[in-house]
Design a protein around this motif. Sequence first.
Motif, PDB file in Angstrom:
ATOM      1  N   ALA A 191       2.600  -4.259   3.724  1.00 18.25           N
ATOM      2  CA  ALA A 191       3.237  -3.020   4.185  1.00 18.25           C
ATOM      3  C   ALA A 191       4.434  -2.708   3.296  1.00 18.25           C
ATOM      4  CB  ALA A 191       3.685  -3.173   5.633  1.00 18.25           C
ATOM      5  N   ASP A 192       4.551  -1.456   2.854  1.00 17.98           N
ATOM      6  CA  ASP A 192       5.674  -1.079   1.997  1.00 17.98           C
ATOM      7  C   ASP A 192       6.924  -0.803   2.836  1.00 17.98           C
ATOM      8  OD1 ASP A 192       5.243   1.397   3.192  1.00 17.98           O
ATOM      9  OD2 ASP A 192       4.350   2.296   1.397  1.00 17.98           O
ATOM     10  N   PHE A 193       8.002  -0.464   2.144  1.00 18.17           N
ATOM     11  CA  PHE A 193       9.280  -0.250   2.824  1.00 18.17           C
ATOM     12  C   PHE A 193       9.184   0.830   3.887  1.00 18.17           C
ATOM     13  CE2 PHE A 193      13.100   2.464   2.967  1.00 18.17           C
ATOM     14  CZ  PHE A 193      13.969   1.588   3.597  1.00 18.17           C
ATOM     15  N   GLU A 194       8.566   1.969   3.564  1.00 16.72           N
ATOM     16  CA  GLU A 194       8.500   3.079   4.513  1.00 16.72           C
ATOM     17  C   GLU A 194       7.720   2.695   5.764  1.00 16.72           C
ATOM     18  OE1 GLU A 194      10.261   5.666   4.369  1.00 16.72           O
ATOM     19  OE2 GLU A 194      11.029   5.334   2.341  1.00 16.72           O
ATOM     20  N   THR A 195       6.660   1.916   5.577  1.00 18.27           N
ATOM     21  CA  THR A 195       5.870   1.478   6.738  1.00 18.27           C
ATOM     22  C   THR A 195       6.682   0.551   7.630  1.00 18.27           C
ATOM     23  OG1 THR A 195       3.804   1.669   5.485  1.00 18.27           O
ATOM     24  CG2 THR A 195       3.775   0.261   7.442  1.00 18.27           C
ATOM     25  N   ARG A 196       7.368  -0.374   7.015  1.00 17.77           N
ATOM     26  CA  ARG A 196       8.169  -1.317   7.800  1.00 17.77           C
ATOM     27  C   ARG A 196       9.293  -0.601   8.543  1.00 17.77           C
ATOM     28  NH1 ARG A 196       8.847  -6.622   3.827  1.00 17.77           N
ATOM     29  NH2 ARG A 196       6.846  -6.418   2.745  1.00 17.77           N
ATOM     30  N   ARG A 197       9.931   0.322   7.867  1.00 20.33           N
ATOM     31  CA  ARG A 197      10.995   1.082   8.520  1.00 20.33           C
ATOM     32  C   ARG A 197      10.444   1.879   9.707  1.00 20.33           C
ATOM     33  NH1 ARG A 197      16.168   2.885   7.441  1.00 20.33           N
ATOM     34  NH2 ARG A 197      16.697   4.862   8.465  1.00 20.33           N
ATOM     35  N   ALA A 198       9.270   2.460   9.539  1.00 18.53           N
ATOM     36  CA  ALA A 198       8.651   3.208  10.634  1.00 18.53           C
ATOM     37  C   ALA A 198       8.335   2.283  11.804  1.00 18.53           C
ATOM     38  CB  ALA A 198       7.380   3.902  10.140  1.00 18.53           C
ATOM     39  N   TRP A 199       7.902   1.060  11.513  1.00 18.16           N
ATOM     40  CA  TRP A 199       7.647   0.100  12.596  1.00 18.16           C
ATOM     41  C   TRP A 199       8.920  -0.194  13.373  1.00 18.16           C
ATOM     42  CZ3 TRP A 199       4.473  -3.970   9.348  1.00 18.16           C
ATOM     43  CH2 TRP A 199       3.159  -3.496   9.183  1.00 18.16           C
ATOM     44  N   GLN A 258      18.060  -5.295  11.266  1.00 21.61           N
ATOM     45  CA  GLN A 258      16.944  -5.483  10.342  1.00 21.61           C
ATOM     46  C   GLN A 258      16.685  -4.201   9.539  1.00 21.61           C
ATOM     47  OE1 GLN A 258      14.934  -8.212   9.772  1.00 21.61           O
ATOM     48  NE2 GLN A 258      15.986  -9.557  11.221  1.00 21.61           N
ATOM     49  N   ARG A 259      16.679  -3.086  10.215  1.00 18.23           N
ATOM     50  CA  ARG A 259      16.384  -1.813   9.538  1.00 18.23           C
ATOM     51  C   ARG A 259      17.477  -1.451   8.531  1.00 18.23           C
ATOM     52  NH1 ARG A 259      15.563   2.199  13.887  1.00 18.23           N
ATOM     53  NH2 ARG A 259      17.837   2.195  13.951  1.00 18.23           N
ATOM     54  N   ALA A 266       9.874  -6.452  10.039  1.00 15.00           N
ATOM     55  CA  ALA A 266      10.679  -6.152   8.857  1.00 15.00           C
ATOM     56  C   ALA A 266      10.135  -6.875   7.632  1.00 15.00           C
ATOM     57  CB  ALA A 266      12.134  -6.549   9.102  1.00 15.00           C
ATOM     58  N   ALA A 267       9.607  -8.071   7.843  1.00 11.98           N
ATOM     59  CA  ALA A 267       9.037  -8.839   6.736  1.00 11.98           C
ATOM     60  C   ALA A 267       7.633  -8.379   6.375  1.00 11.98           C
ATOM     61  CB  ALA A 267       9.028 -10.322   7.091  1.00 11.98           C
ATOM     62  N   GLY A 268       7.109  -7.385   7.105  1.00 15.49           N
ATOM     63  CA  GLY A 268       5.828  -6.789   6.751  1.00 15.49           C
ATOM     64  C   GLY A 268       4.612  -7.433   7.366  1.00 15.49           C
ATOM     65  N   ASN A 269       4.802  -8.237   8.412  1.00 18.30           N
ATOM     66  CA  ASN A 269       3.692  -8.948   9.035  1.00 18.30           C
ATOM     67  C   ASN A 269       3.054  -8.158  10.165  1.00 18.30           C
ATOM     68  OD1 ASN A 269       4.053 -11.823   7.807  1.00 18.30           O
ATOM     69  ND2 ASN A 269       6.101 -11.225   8.475  1.00 18.30           N
ATOM     70  N   ARG A 270       1.853  -8.575  10.535  1.00 16.65           N
ATOM     71  CA  ARG A 270       1.262  -8.184  11.809  1.00 16.65           C
ATOM     72  C   ARG A 270       1.612  -9.285  12.809  1.00 16.65           C
ATOM     73  NH1 ARG A 270       0.584  -5.018   7.476  1.00 16.65           N
ATOM     74  NH2 ARG A 270      -0.877  -3.321   7.884  1.00 16.65           N
ATOM     75  N   VAL A 271       1.691  -8.935  14.100  1.00 22.67           N
ATOM     76  CA  VAL A 271       2.278  -9.871  15.072  1.00 22.67           C
ATOM     77  C   VAL A 271       1.454  -9.923  16.348  1.00 22.67           C
ATOM     78  CG1 VAL A 271       4.375 -10.499  16.331  1.00 22.67           C
ATOM     79  CG2 VAL A 271       4.564  -9.262  14.162  1.00 22.67           C
ATOM     80  N   MET A 272       1.288 -11.143  16.851  1.00 19.40           N
ATOM     81  CA  MET A 272       0.719 -11.360  18.179  1.00 19.40           C
ATOM     82  C   MET A 272       1.776 -12.059  19.030  1.00 19.40           C
ATOM     83  SD  MET A 272      -3.126 -12.624  17.130  1.00 19.40           S
ATOM     84  CE  MET A 272      -3.689 -12.788  18.830  1.00 19.40           C
ATOM     85  N   ILE A 273       1.955 -11.578  20.259  1.00 26.12           N
ATOM     86  CA  ILE A 273       2.989 -12.105  21.149  1.00 26.12           C
ATOM     87  C   ILE A 273       2.344 -12.662  22.407  1.00 26.12           C
ATOM     88  CG2 ILE A 273       5.100 -11.583  22.441  1.00 26.12           C
ATOM     89  CD1 ILE A 273       5.481  -9.157  20.626  1.00 26.12           C
TER      90      ILE A 273
END
Length: 451
Positions: free
Chosen positions: A6-14, A60-61, A116-123
């Motif tokens: 994920a690029d910067f813009e994607t991470r920021r949007a997340w 983070q953002r 922020a680190a660009g990962n996908r996450v399961m909680i």
Amino acid sequence: MTSRTADFETRRAWLDSLEAFLTDFEPQLIAAMQADFTHRSREECLSLDLGTSISQVRYQRRHLKWWMRKRYVLTPMPFWPARAYTQATPRGVVGIMAPWNFPVYLAIAPLAAALAAGNRVMIKPSELAPQTSKVLAEGLAQYFSAEVVQVLLGGADVAAAFSALPFDHLLFTGSTDVGRKVAMAAAQNLTPVTLELGGKSPAVVMPSADLDQAARRIIWGKTANAGQICVAPDYALVPRDQMDAFVTLAESYLRAFYPKGAASNDYCGVISERHLARMDDLLTEVEARDVKVVQLSEDNIPDTQRKCAPALVIDPPLDCAVMTREIFGPILPIVPYDTVEQALNFVKTRDHPLALYVFAQDKEDQDLWLERSTSGGVTINDTVIHVAVDSLPFGGVGASGYGAYHGKAGFETFSHMKPVLHQAKWNAMSLTEPPMTGMKKRLMKLARKLM
């Protein structure tokens, strides 16, 4: 789940979406936490869970672009003109096992760092806070696709299966006993693990301490969230000649903070009947051994609320459960010591705590503990609050866990800091190629001196 970069813009949007979720679902999250604890004031929900979560997301953002930059390092002369740097890349899919005591913050803070680190996450949130877990699952699903964030609900069987999944990184927050099981399950997949555990975090009152300040801040740290905090002061070490004065001050602050005892509106409930029974057992044991206990009133607690009144346990035997097990509740043992060396040995001969609290006005007293003790974190002249400082890493050491997150440390925990070397067309590395002539040998000898 996919692990594409994920690029910067994607991470920021997340991160924008995560803050929007927290803001839009604030009423539902507060109501859910109040239901899970049977009573928790709106102010405590806001300050300890929602406020800290939003702060971590924003931190983070705010720093994300800077953290994502290439970090150039010096290249040794023999490798010139090569350029070397590290590049933060996502680990892939991150698993987060969140506890019940701060059911929002301890799910959202690592989630913010992982996104922020660009990962996908399961909680996997705790089944002991079912209402909050349900709101997290339903709410996050409205702001993130299942390819980015998933929340899995269920009990201990789901948690066991979750810890055995082949994640690219797994973060667990909870007890030391369960942490060991999680680490063993993750090891089968060679999954790197961050363990945020607990233990018995001491509050040490030094002879130079402001006794009134120490009593006030220790009592606040012990009774916030009804003591259900992994970094709550577990016990207090107090100079023997100051014991009576400290106990008097501590009791006065208990009564000032909670004038209606356990029925006070600002006083939180206990998460389950099992945890409440455990508190009762701890107090029953010390009372049976004729230990002095000072406890606030439990009169007039509404039938709908599950509460244990705050209690001070004065000089308990060291083999009592309150001194051998993590309390994780509103019971404060107060233990006397005769010399500073004795206090140091008391702490050093036990498992390394997640937090250490030192109350001292003299800098030499403060430095003594910083230099001669080991703990996950230290707060001087206060308790608990170092966890909320977004720019500080948070983590344990030894039995209190390993690895750290929060702020930049969180971004780096969930990133692979990939080393990259760019070599130029013309360089000196041909000197290492055979055949090794006399000239090459002499130049290699010179190069070794320059390394």
